[in-house]
Design a protein around this motif. Structure first.
Motif, PDB file in Angstrom:
ATOM      1  N   LEU A   1       0.826  -1.202   0.000  1.00  0.00           N
ATOM      2  CA  LEU A   1       0.000   0.000   0.000  1.00  0.00           C
ATOM      3  C   LEU A   1       0.865   1.258   0.000  1.00  0.00           C
ATOM      4  CD1 LEU A   1      -3.005   0.811   0.115  1.00  0.00           C
ATOM      5  CD2 LEU A   1      -2.755   0.975   2.591  1.00  0.00           C
TER       6      LEU A   1
ATOM      7  N   SER B   1       2.032   1.865  -3.445  1.00  0.00           N
ATOM      8  CA  SER B   1       0.951   2.331  -4.315  1.00  0.00           C
ATOM      9  C   SER B   1       0.664   3.814  -4.084  1.00  0.00           C
ATOM     10  CB  SER B   1      -0.316   1.517  -4.066  1.00  0.00           C
ATOM     11  OG  SER B   1      -0.126   0.151  -4.386  1.00  0.00           O
TER      12      SER B   1
ATOM     13  N   PHE C   1      -6.227   7.421   0.296  1.00  0.00           N
ATOM     14  CA  PHE C   1      -6.118   6.408  -0.756  1.00  0.00           C
ATOM     15  C   PHE C   1      -7.011   5.208  -0.430  1.00  0.00           C
ATOM     16  CE2 PHE C   1      -4.098   2.656  -2.656  1.00  0.00           C
ATOM     17  CZ  PHE C   1      -4.033   3.050  -3.982  1.00  0.00           C
ATOM     18  N   ILE C   2      -6.916   4.723   0.811  1.00  0.00           N
ATOM     19  CA  ILE C   2      -7.766   3.599   1.228  1.00  0.00           C
ATOM     20  C   ILE C   2      -9.243   4.013   1.172  1.00  0.00           C
ATOM     21  CG2 ILE C   2      -8.331   2.041   3.131  1.00  0.00           C
ATOM     22  CD1 ILE C   2      -5.443   2.393   4.120  1.00  0.00           C
TER      23      ILE C   2
ATOM     24  N   SER D   1     -10.663   6.339  -0.647  1.00  0.00           N
ATOM     25  CA  SER D   1     -11.113   6.465  -2.039  1.00  0.00           C
ATOM     26  C   SER D   1     -11.344   5.102  -2.677  1.00  0.00           C
ATOM     27  CB  SER D   1     -10.076   7.247  -2.854  1.00  0.00           C
ATOM     28  OG  SER D   1      -9.961   8.571  -2.404  1.00  0.00           O
ATOM     29  N   ARG D   2     -10.469   4.165  -2.390  1.00  0.00           N
ATOM     30  CA  ARG D   2     -10.610   2.828  -2.969  1.00  0.00           C
ATOM     31  C   ARG D   2     -11.930   2.194  -2.534  1.00  0.00           C
ATOM     32  NH1 ARG D   2      -5.709  -1.268  -1.992  1.00  0.00           N
ATOM     33  NH2 ARG D   2      -4.775  -0.094  -3.723  1.00  0.00           N
ATOM     34  N   ARG D   3     -12.313   2.393  -1.278  1.00  0.00           N
ATOM     35  CA  ARG D   3     -13.543   1.777  -0.774  1.00  0.00           C
ATOM     36  C   ARG D   3     -14.789   2.545  -1.219  1.00  0.00           C
ATOM     37  NH1 ARG D   3     -10.590   0.037   4.835  1.00  0.00           N
ATOM     38  NH2 ARG D   3      -9.431  -1.664   3.848  1.00  0.00           N
TER      39      ARG D   3
ATOM     40  N   ALA E   1     -14.961   3.995  -4.076  1.00  0.00           N
ATOM     41  CA  ALA E   1     -15.076   3.639  -5.493  1.00  0.00           C
ATOM     42  C   ALA E   1     -15.816   2.323  -5.710  1.00  0.00           C
ATOM     43  CB  ALA E   1     -13.686   3.561  -6.130  1.00  0.00           C
ATOM     44  N   GLU E   2     -15.911   1.514  -4.686  1.00  0.00           N
ATOM     45  CA  GLU E   2     -16.684   0.271  -4.799  1.00  0.00           C
ATOM     46  C   GLU E   2     -18.181   0.545  -4.870  1.00  0.00           C
ATOM     47  OE1 GLU E   2     -15.521  -1.906  -1.368  1.00  0.00           O
ATOM     48  OE2 GLU E   2     -13.485  -2.341  -2.094  1.00  0.00           O
TER      49      GLU E   2
ATOM     50  N   ALA F   1      -6.934   5.282  -7.057  1.00  0.00           N
ATOM     51  CA  ALA F   1      -7.788   4.311  -6.370  1.00  0.00           C
ATOM     52  C   ALA F   1      -9.050   3.987  -7.160  1.00  0.00           C
ATOM     53  CB  ALA F   1      -8.159   4.848  -4.985  1.00  0.00           C
ATOM     54  N   GLY F   2      -9.208   4.590  -8.333  1.00  0.00           N
ATOM     55  CA  GLY F   2     -10.363   4.314  -9.167  1.00  0.00           C
ATOM     56  C   GLY F   2     -11.562   5.209  -8.898  1.00  0.00           C
TER      57      GLY F   2
END
Length: 503
Positions: free
Chosen positions: A227, A230, A249-250, A252-254, A256-257, A372-373
């Protein structure tokens, strides 16, 4: 986006950029004329860098991509080290030697024999004649317009901290669209900041009936080496902010789900004069305000510089570098003749924050979100609103004696009273012992590695003191930690890009 840019270019040529909206960076190769056009959005949220070669130019949205090109030699000199240490660069200049950035609100056009720079947007000084109520009305209209542009065709979603900025954004969306946005708040549990966001965010959610999601971040995640790598890749530059990079970052990644696009209230501090502090119009700044504040805490060159070799920083003249950049920026500030001293100083401070500090906040979040998408949009950074507020007199900006008076007045019917009176707090950070222990372990490993590229740049005695006395990490709350974060990130960045240090 690519199709829109191409159609615009075919119709308006290199002036097409003036008709573009939102956050963007693009490159157009015109085979008819052998010309390359690079362009970037007005505020500079999207990055775009390039390097000149003997027989051409290479460009990329990431500096790491340029450094990987076989004809580019990644190298930092004295100016590059100063840029990395201070987190400041002249517009258009990169940290690596020979690497440049397309300035915010600018284009760079390459012909067979010329390099043509053009600014298509910049802040301008204009008279402001409206009173408080009309000013508030105009600002609210600009905010609503910016939000509607960013939400066109999308279901609304907001990153909600429970602070004034994101809460006001949530209220504006709910009150004007008739549909409350989905909201997302990051949580640390008992290891976060002393003033938790959760109760304030919950009040906003209850007020508007939002579909709310809490995203939990476990402190153990913040030390994951994959991580960490990344996040550094996403940021593209080292910084002293450590878990202030990792957590978004974490988060945003979650997020984005669940949704592809969210709105953020970031940029409000810079745009609404939330960082200016008190001024009487007499004491003109002599340095970037955030560097001056850092010096008040004993950090001569800014946050995260405490473990670098002091003799080295003097030899590359970091102090002179900061002074030079400050004078360059000050000379750019647009002013009106006959402006009252307080407004002249206020304009200067706001200009410095918008043009030199904003990329450490908005640009920071955009890069982390994109990696993070998640596409994060910043309606408060809309160039129309930025231009308008730049010219609002200081007395109006702080008419009630507090920071962000205008935004507070607009939000009066949009947020719970507790949010209006809430003390300003920084982005949540973790105080988890495991995370701090991992920093010490990583620092010890770095000092034990004689090949570490950052090793010749740091004060080994001071670094050893941190390893032997962990309490030094807690200096200033998290400022001692920032010194370690910066050294670790710089070392990783130098390795990843295979940068040669040539001082």
């Amino acid at each position: 986006m690519a199709e829109v840019v191409l159609h615009a270019y075919l119709r308006w040529g290199h002036e097409a950029v003036e008709r573009m909206e939102g956050n963007f960076a693009f490159a157009v190769w015109d085979a008819r004329t052998d010309e390359l056009l690079l362009g970037r959005d007005r505020v500079g949220i999207k990055p775009l860098s390039y390097a000149l070669l003997p027989h051409g130019v290479v460009f990329a949205s990431e500096v790491a991509a340029l450094a990987a090109h076989p004809l580019v030699t990644p190298e930092i000199d004295d100016n590059g080290l100063c840029a990395l240490v201070t987190q400041l660069r002249s517009p258009g200049r990169g940290a690596l030697r020979g690497v440049y950035e397309v300035p915010a609100g600018g284009t760079v056009r390459f012909t067979r024999d010329r390099e043509i720079h053009r600014r298509y947007w910049t802040l301008e000084a204009r008279p402001h004649t409206l009173g408080r109520e009309d000013t508030l009305k105009q600002i609210r209209e600009l905010l609503v317009d910016a939000i509607s542009r960013d939400l066109r065709g999308l279901d609304p979603a907001v990153l909600l901290s429970g602070g004034l900025d994101s809460s006001a954004l949530t209220g504006l969306i709910a009150s004007n669209s008739g549909k409350p946005p989905r909201t997302f708040t990051v949580m640390f549990g008992d290891t976060a900041a002393a003033v938790p966001d959760r109760p304030f965010a919950e009040e906003v959610v209850q007020m508007w009936g939002c579909e709310h999601h809490e995203v939990a971040v476990r402190p153990q995640e913040l030390s994951d080496p994959v991580l960490l790598s990344s996040v550094l890749a996403a940021k593209d530059h080292p910084s002293p902010f450590g878990d202030k990079n990792i957590t978004p970052f974490i988060f945003s990644r979650r997020v984005a789900e669940r949704v592809p696009v969210v709105l953020s209230g970031e940029a409000a501090d810079a745009i609404f004069s939330g960082l200016s502090g008190a001024t009487d119009g007499v004491r003109e700044p002599s340095m970037f305000p955030w560097i001056a504040r850092a010096r008040g805490f004993g950090m001569e060159y800014g946050i995260g510089t405490g473990l670098f070799d002091e003799a080295l920083l003097r030899s590359v003249d970091v102090a002179g570098y900061l002074d030079r950049l400050y004078r360059e920026a000050k000379a750019e500030v647009p002013q009106l003749a006959g402006t009252a001293a307080v407004d002249r100083v206020a304009r200067e401070v706001d200009y410095l924050h918008v043009t030199r500090l904003l990329e450490q906040t908005v640009y920071h979040s955009e890069r982390l979100g994109a990696a993070a998408g998640l596409q994060i949009r910043f309606p408060i950074a809309d160039h129309r609103l930025v231009s308008y507020l730049y010219n609002v007199p200081w007395q109006l900006k702080r008419f009630d004696g507090r920071e962000k008076s205008l935004l507070r007045a607009i939000a009066k019917d949009l947020v719970p009273p507790s949010v209006l009176t809430r003390a300003k707090v920084p982005y949540p950070i973790t105080y988890d012992a495991h995370y701090k222990a991992s920093l010490v372990t990583r620092l010890r490993m770095l000092l034990d590695d004689s090949t570490a590229p950052v090793r010749p740049l740091i004060d080994l005695r001071r670094a050893t003191e941190v390893i032997e006395n962990h309490r030094l990490l807690d200096r200033g709350g998290w400022l001692g930690r920032a010194d370690v974060e910066m050294v670790l990130q710089l070392d990783s960045w130098l390795r990843r890009l295979r940068v040669r240090v040539n001082l």
